[in-house]
Enzyme design. Structure first.
Site, PDB file in Angstrom:
ATOM      1  CG  ASP A 161       1.485  -1.183   1.298  1.00 54.64           C
ATOM      2  OD1 ASP A 161       2.262  -2.114   1.529  1.00 54.64           O
ATOM      3  OD2 ASP A 161       0.920  -1.025   0.198  1.00 54.64           O
TER       4      ASP A 161
ATOM      5  CD  GLU B  94       8.195  -3.693  -2.772  1.00 57.34           C
ATOM      6  OE1 GLU B  94       7.969  -3.215  -3.896  1.00 57.34           O
ATOM      7  OE2 GLU B  94       7.607  -4.691  -2.339  1.00 57.34           O
TER       8      GLU B  94
END
Length: 321
Positions: free
Chosen positions: A40, A208
């Protein structure tokens, strides 16, 4: 970014129908070396250096002078804020987003645990952006197990009118957005609307990690779809849609609304670079970069940093070079 459900669900997911960006000859990933085991990633150029923050630790930090060789540089925080433990017994923050506005760096991030939407998005600020320099300002937005959405994977957007917006979400009903007060970095008192940007009709609703980018007359919503966090079994991919307003409605290249499962594929598995996602989009040196992780099929599925140049076709849709 870290998928609250996808890491614990079965590996077979029904993918929503989607268009795909045209495949064009390109440069492939830019070369990166050093400490590039990340999940991420979010990246910014600060005082001549490139800073990458990522999931785990106390928000892991890496630094590079040339955007090629990255060195581990500690964590954003020197100790966890006390409120984290309410949402993560392990004090494990996820999915940061770094930006620079009004003379300071802002770091939005999520605190949660796998499979739960008892989650919160926090905010920290810094004058330098460097690890160890951040001051935490507590919770910006939180969800409970009684909510139909999940407060993780935040991303800040400043629109063409100077308004601030925070998009976020994972599984449940997908991607949401709230308005932010630029003076505080917290939710805007004059607009309490919870906007809905994207979802998909098929369980487990695996969309997401939103990133909204303004270019020309459009806002582009990039999001990660399908199964994250499963190493070589990951099916993550990055899709995009666009709208003329930051709050939507977003549609893909074929005109399918992202609230009905639409999304044009920008990047998916390529050979040993498996399951790209958890993305950031950065404007640097006159162009856009897609910053993301993938799972290295030649290294046991280890998550690693990747940088890809984005280009835009004649109709204004992005594709990787």
């Amino acid at each position: 970014m870290l998928a609250a459900l996808s890491c614990v669900l079965a590996s077979s997911l029904a993918a929503a129908p989607a268009s795909a960006a045209p495949r064009r000859p390109g440069d492939g990933p830019l070369p990166v070396t050093g400490d590039v085991v990340v999940h991420d990633p979010t990246m910014i150029r600060a005082r001549g250096d490139y800073l990458v923050y990522s999931t785990h630790g106390l928000i892991e930090a890496r630094v590079s002078r040339d955007m090629k060789h990255f060195t581990r540089a500690g964590d954003a925080f020197t100790e966890p804020p006390a409120w984290w433990r309410e949402y993560s017994p392990e004090n494990d923050p996820w999915a940061p987003d770094i930006s620079f506005h009004n003379g300071r760096y802002l770091l939005y991030y999520a605190v949660s645990s796998f499979g739960s939407n008892h989650s919160a998005i926090g905010l920290a600020t810094s004058r330098t952006g460097l690890p160890g320099s951040w001051t935490d300002h507590g919770v910006v937005y939180a969800t409970t197990t009684g909510d139909d959405h999940n407060a993780i994977d935040p991303d800040l957007l400043v629109d063409h009118e100077g308004r601030w917006w925070l998009s976020f979400g994972s599984h449940w009903t997908g991607i949401r957005m709230i308005r932010i007060d630029p003076a505080t970095g917290k939710r805007h008192a004059g607009d309490r609307t919870l906007y809905h940007l994207a979802t998909r009709p098929d369980a487990p609703y695996a969309v997401e990690a939103p990133i909204v980018v303004r270019r020309g007359a459009y806002y582009y919503l990039f999001a990660s779809y399908d199964r994250c966090c499963a190493g070589v079994d990951s099916t993550y991919k990055i899709k995009v849609g666009r709208a003329t307003s930051p709050t939507g409605p977003y549609v893909d290249r074929d005109g399918v609304p992202m609230l009905e499962g639409g999304g044009t594929v920008v990047l998916e598995t390529e050979g040993s670079r498996i399951g790209p996602g958890g993305q950031d989009v950065v404007f640097d040196k006159g162009g856009h970069l897609l910053v993301h992780h993938y799972y290295d099929g030649e290294d046991g599925g280890t998550p690693k940093l990747a940088l890809r140049r984005l280009a835009w076709d004649e109709a204004g849709w992005p594709y990787v070079r």
